[in-house]
Design an enzyme around this catalytic site. Structure first.
Site, PDB file in Angstrom:
ATOM      1  NE  ARG A 158      -3.516  -2.357   2.724  1.00  0.00           N
ATOM      2  CZ  ARG A 158      -3.207  -3.522   3.304  1.00  0.00           C
ATOM      3  NH1 ARG A 158      -1.999  -3.687   3.844  1.00  0.00           N
ATOM      4  NH2 ARG A 158      -4.086  -4.513   3.356  1.00  0.00           N
ATOM      5  CE  LYS A 164      -7.463  -1.522   5.522  1.00  0.00           C
ATOM      6  NZ  LYS A 164      -8.145  -1.618   4.208  1.00  0.00           N
ATOM      7  CG  HIS A 206      -4.871   0.237  -4.184  1.00  0.00           C
ATOM      8  ND1 HIS A 206      -4.163   0.349  -3.014  1.00  0.00           N
ATOM      9  CD2 HIS A 206      -5.816  -0.727  -3.960  1.00  0.00           C
ATOM     10  CE1 HIS A 206      -4.665  -0.475  -2.119  1.00  0.00           C
ATOM     11  NE2 HIS A 206      -5.656  -1.154  -2.667  1.00  0.00           N
ATOM     12  NE  ARG A 223      -3.354  -3.966  -1.653  1.00  0.00           N
ATOM     13  CZ  ARG A 223      -2.667  -4.538  -0.668  1.00  0.00           C
ATOM     14  NH1 ARG A 223      -1.349  -4.478  -0.664  1.00  0.00           N
ATOM     15  NH2 ARG A 223      -3.288  -5.178   0.302  1.00  0.00           N
ATOM     16  CG  HIS A 269      -6.252  -8.814   1.121  1.00  0.00           C
ATOM     17  ND1 HIS A 269      -6.408  -9.292  -0.161  1.00  0.00           N
ATOM     18  CD2 HIS A 269      -6.078  -7.473   0.987  1.00  0.00           C
ATOM     19  CE1 HIS A 269      -6.344  -8.299  -1.023  1.00  0.00           C
ATOM     20  NE2 HIS A 269      -6.143  -7.179  -0.353  1.00  0.00           N
ATOM     21  CE1 TYR A 324      -6.394  -7.820  -7.216  1.00  0.00           C
ATOM     22  CE2 TYR A 324      -6.327  -8.818  -5.045  1.00  0.00           C
ATOM     23  CZ  TYR A 324      -6.252  -7.704  -5.853  1.00  0.00           C
ATOM     24  OH  TYR A 324      -6.057  -6.476  -5.297  1.00  0.00           O
TER      25      TYR A 324
END
Length: 326
Positions: free
Chosen positions: A172, A197, A268, A271, A294, A303
């Site tokens: 990120r 995160k 992003h 990513r 995640h 994805y």
């Protein structure tokens, strides 16, 4: 990850009223910090609760005890009808997030007996559509973007290292801004993400090519940006300071546009691109989830839906219009 500067609650309403929105919001954010919530979480809570409180003040509703479920539903309708400066409505995700933060705030008020019960407890939040990334680059398009910075200049060399890091790791923008020199583990070909995160640490792989560009930047030009106050930050601005995430976004957008690629995105997009291309090349989604950090596998499942190559192969092999006659 370096700690962000504490976000202060900008004054509004009666700042001396102990039952007023302002004083209670300040108390709430102080308690979040004591419980080790990230500054990103606190900033988000302040933004949405303060916005709601100002809306209430405009209607002479100055205290949380005045708020009822019908008032919250009226605010929900306000969010639905609101239009941004470009004339576009708020996305369903933005509306959902605003109401979720407000509901969490009122639950805290009830828990600490500032109010008898939470009027937001039964508030129905808008359903969020299961959207896909707006744009994904092809491998060739990524190479076009990476070739954009003029690596004969210090800024160009730094920017190439930044873009290579984004593409190789999928981190990120906030994680990239906070990277430190000692978090690059060359011998293991890994990055250490310190309190990413959700305040979670993780190690992620980084490719040899990206490491080589980082080494060229560190050995060749980083000292040109560095000042005594620069500490151990990896990527520095021309003033020797850590990048702000919005600045990195603007840099990323410029290089994509300069490459003549008509796709929206800035940081992003690397990513999404990395994860999609890796999955198309055989990477398991569980491993991609670990790399991206995640918390839930459902987030990584997008994805599987963006990887079109496998679907095209099956389509070509089985669709009657594509089958060749013997």
């Amino acid at each position: 990850m370096s700690k962000s500067k504490p976000t202060a609650v900008k004054a509004f309403g009666d700042t001396n009223d102990p039952r007023g929105f302002y004083r209670l919001l300040v108390e709430h954010t102080d308690r979040l910090r004591i419980r080790n919530y990230s500054e990103a979480t606190i900033k988000k809570r302040i933004t949405y609760v303060r916005g709601f409180a100002i809306w209430c003040h405009d209607r002479d509703l100055t205290c949380a005890i005045h708020i009822t479920k019908p008032i919250l539903e009226s605010y929900q309708r306000h969010l639905y009808r609101y239009r941004k400066s470009n004339g576009q409505p708020l996305s369903w995700g933005s509306q959902h997030l605003a109401l979720k933060e407000i509901r969490t705030y009122f639950a805290w008020l009830a828990k600490l007996n500032h109010i008898a019960f939470s009027p937001a407890a039964d508030l129905e939040l808008p359903r969020q559509p299961k959207t896909l990334p707006k744009a994904i680059l092809t491998a060739d398009e990524v190479e076009q973007v990476l070739a954009g910075p003029d690596t004969r200049t210090p800024i160009g060399l730094r920017d190439r290292a930044i873009l290579e890091t984004f593409y190789s790791t999928g981190i990120r923008r906030s994680e990239l801004c906070a990277l430190r020199l000692d978090e690059i583990h060359v011998e293991r070909r890994a990055l250490f993400i310190d309190r990413g995160k959700g305040q979670k640490d993780r190690y992620i792989p980084i490719g040899t090519r990206a490491l080589l560009w980082i080494a060229r930047y560190v050995d060749g030009v980083r000292d040109k940006f560095s000042t005594p106050e620069s500490d151990n930050t990896l990527f520095l601005t021309i003033h020797g300071t850590e990048f702000e995430p919005d600045t990195i976004t603007e840099y990323g957008r410029r290089y994509i546009q300069a490459a003549g690629i008509d796709k929206p995105g800035a940081c992003h997009i690397y990513r999404h691109t990395m994860a999609t291309l890796m999955h198309e090349n055989g990477a398991d989604l569980t491993l991609i989830q670990q790399i991206l950090g995640h918390a839930k596998s459902d987030t990584t499942q997008i994805y599987a839906r963006t990887s079109i190559r496998r679907l095209q192969e099956i389509h070509d092999k089985t669709h009657p219009a594509e089958l060749k006659e013997d």
